[in-house]
Scaffold this motif. Structure first.
Motif, short mmCIF file in Angstrom:
data_model
loop_
_atom_site.label_atom_id
_atom_site.label_comp_id
_atom_site.label_asym_id
_atom_site.label_seq_id
_atom_site.Cartn_x
_atom_site.Cartn_y
_atom_site.Cartn_z
N LYS A 156 0.81 -1.23 0.00
CA LYS A 156 0.00 0.00 0.00
C LYS A 156 0.84 1.27 0.00
CE LYS A 156 -3.98 -2.25 2.10
NZ LYS A 156 -4.97 -2.26 3.21
N ASP A 157 1.44 1.63 1.14
CA ASP A 157 2.14 2.91 1.19
C ASP A 157 3.61 2.80 0.77
OD1 ASP A 157 3.22 1.56 3.33
OD2 ASP A 157 2.68 3.06 4.84
N GLY A 158 4.06 1.57 0.48
CA GLY A 158 5.43 1.41 0.03
C GLY A 158 6.47 1.70 1.09
N LYS A 159 6.14 1.45 2.35
CA LYS A 159 7.11 1.68 3.41
C LYS A 159 8.33 0.79 3.21
CE LYS A 159 7.72 1.74 8.43
NZ LYS A 159 7.08 1.52 9.75
N VAL A 160 9.50 1.38 3.31
CA VAL A 160 10.74 0.64 3.08
C VAL A 160 11.13 -0.14 4.33
CG1 VAL A 160 13.20 0.84 2.54
CG2 VAL A 160 11.55 2.30 1.36
N TRP A 161 11.13 -1.46 4.21
CA TRP A 161 11.54 -2.32 5.32
C TRP A 161 13.05 -2.58 5.28
CZ3 TRP A 161 7.13 -6.48 4.52
CH2 TRP A 161 5.91 -5.93 4.95
N LEU A 162 13.59 -2.62 4.09
CA LEU A 162 15.04 -2.81 3.92
C LEU A 162 15.48 -2.07 2.67
CD1 LEU A 162 17.77 -4.30 4.59
CD2 LEU A 162 17.01 -6.09 3.01
N ALA A 163 16.51 -1.25 2.82
CA ALA A 163 17.10 -0.55 1.68
C ALA A 163 18.59 -0.89 1.62
CB ALA A 163 16.92 0.97 1.83
N HIS A 164 19.02 -1.40 0.48
CA HIS A 164 20.43 -1.76 0.32
C HIS A 164 20.93 -1.26 -1.04
CE1 HIS A 164 23.88 -4.50 1.47
NE2 HIS A 164 24.18 -4.14 0.23
N PRO A 165 21.24 0.03 -1.14
CA PRO A 165 21.88 0.53 -2.36
C PRO A 165 23.30 -0.04 -2.46
CG PRO A 165 20.98 2.32 -1.01
CD PRO A 165 21.00 1.10 -0.17
N GLN A 166 23.70 -0.40 -3.65
CA GLN A 166 25.04 -0.96 -3.83
C GLN A 166 26.12 0.08 -3.61
OE1 GLN A 166 24.49 -2.79 -7.87
NE2 GLN A 166 25.52 -4.52 -6.90
N LYS A 167 27.20 -0.35 -2.98
CA LYS A 167 28.39 0.49 -2.84
C LYS A 167 29.42 0.14 -3.92
CE LYS A 167 27.92 1.03 2.18
NZ LYS A 167 26.76 0.10 2.35
N ASP A 168 29.36 -1.08 -4.42
CA ASP A 168 30.24 -1.54 -5.49
C ASP A 168 29.54 -2.69 -6.21
OD1 ASP A 168 31.04 -4.13 -4.11
OD2 ASP A 168 31.86 -2.69 -2.68
N TYR A 169 30.19 -3.25 -7.20
CA TYR A 169 29.55 -4.24 -8.07
C TYR A 169 29.12 -5.51 -7.33
CZ TYR A 169 31.81 -1.41 -11.69
OH TYR A 169 32.22 -0.36 -12.49
N GLY A 170 29.83 -5.89 -6.28
CA GLY A 170 29.52 -7.14 -5.59
C GLY A 170 28.77 -6.95 -4.29
N ASP A 171 28.26 -5.77 -4.07
CA ASP A 171 27.60 -5.45 -2.79
C ASP A 171 26.11 -5.77 -2.86
OD1 ASP A 171 27.01 -4.40 -0.28
OD2 ASP A 171 26.77 -2.37 -1.06
N HIS A 172 25.70 -6.85 -2.21
CA HIS A 172 24.30 -7.26 -2.16
C HIS A 172 23.93 -7.68 -0.74
CE1 HIS A 172 24.23 -7.37 -6.53
NE2 HIS A 172 25.24 -8.22 -6.54
N PRO A 173 22.68 -7.51 -0.34
CA PRO A 173 22.26 -8.07 0.94
C PRO A 173 22.19 -9.59 0.84
CG PRO A 173 20.36 -7.24 -0.22
CD PRO A 173 21.56 -6.85 -1.04
N SER A 174 22.45 -10.27 1.94
CA SER A 174 22.34 -11.73 1.92
C SER A 174 20.87 -12.14 1.92
CB SER A 174 23.04 -12.33 3.14
OG SER A 174 22.33 -11.98 4.33
N ILE A 175 20.63 -13.36 1.49
CA ILE A 175 19.27 -13.88 1.53
C ILE A 175 18.78 -13.94 2.97
CG2 ILE A 175 17.86 -15.95 1.14
CD1 ILE A 175 19.40 -16.36 -1.44
N ASP A 176 19.66 -14.29 3.90
CA ASP A 176 19.29 -14.32 5.32
C ASP A 176 18.81 -12.96 5.80
OD1 ASP A 176 19.87 -17.00 5.54
OD2 ASP A 176 21.85 -16.71 6.41
N GLU A 177 19.47 -11.90 5.34
CA GLU A 177 19.09 -10.55 5.74
C GLU A 177 17.71 -10.19 5.19
OE1 GLU A 177 20.84 -5.96 5.56
OE2 GLU A 177 21.94 -7.61 4.58
#
Length: 220
Positions: A156-177
């Motif tokens: 509905k309101d699009g509240k952000v529960w997790l935001a992970h902008p990349q800092k470099d090419y290999g920067d991703h949140p883990s699936i566990d996160e």
């Protein structure tokens, strides 16, 4: 840029739905359900492909069981057909031509100097090793310096529960996160899946991708 609600930032922004080439507002992607939203760097990037494939194999089955959307947004049409043929992403694909959402969200654009130096940072090298193990290949075509992001967004309101902008090419949140974020925000979140179903889905997708990559390399 810090964004608490996607709706106020990019809700009205139009993106192209790949399946029927229709323009739809970003708001429609989370209006009825939570969503895991991946802003991809480019469709030819092998690190992007392997991240998309890993999420498709290991996360998407959990999302489907819990009625959570799984969305990938690319920044250009270039390379889309090959990305689809490789079966790297099992969610719904969209394209943000002109990178309107990328700019509004303040996702970094590296440029030549940092773009090249980031090839050698630890996270990029680690993810590149993982990509090779998965048998995923790519190319250097398209906009290579724009970074992406992963967002977990409420309905509905699009509240952000997790935001992970990349800092470099290999920067991703883990699936566990990502899973932890969903469990913290969804009362009846169910993590358990049939082991046989999970193993079969992973086997089929990995096999298809490896075969496709080998055929593509042979044709180059």
């Amino acid at each position: 840029m810090s964004v608490d609600q996607l709706d106020s930032a990019i809700g009205d922004t139009l993106v192209t739905r790949v399946t029927d080439k229709t323009y739809v507002p970003i708001r429609s992607l989370y209006s009825n359900q939570p969503v895991v939203m991946i802003f991809l760097r480019r469709f030819g990037c092998q690190l992007c492909r392997s991240y998309a494939l890993k999420l498709s194999n290991e996360l998407h089955p959990i999302l489907k069981k819990n009625n959570i959307g799984f969305v990938g947004i690319g920044l250009e049409q270039f390379g889309l057909e090959e990305f689809q043929q490789g079966n790297y992403f099992s969610g719904d694909l969209y394209v943000d031509e002109g990178k309107k959402t990328y700019r509004t969200l303040g996702l970094p654009y590296l440029g030549w100097i940092k773009g090249i130096s980031d090839l050698f940072v630890s996270s990029t090298r680690t993810w590149n090793d993982e990509t090779k193990k998965m048998g995923v290949t790519g190319n250097l075509k398209g906009d290579g310096f724009q970074l992406g992001a992963t967002y977990v967004v409420g309905p509905k309101d699009g509240k952000v529960w997790l935001a992970h902008p990349q800092k470099d090419y290999g920067d991703h949140p883990s699936i566990d996160e990502i899973v932890k974020t969903l469990r913290n925000n969804i009362i009846r979140f169910d993590l358990h899946l049939s082991d046989k179903k999970q193993e079969w889905d992973r086997f089929v997708r990995n096999t298809f991708t490896i075969i496709y990559s080998k055929e593509l390399n042979a044709s180059l």
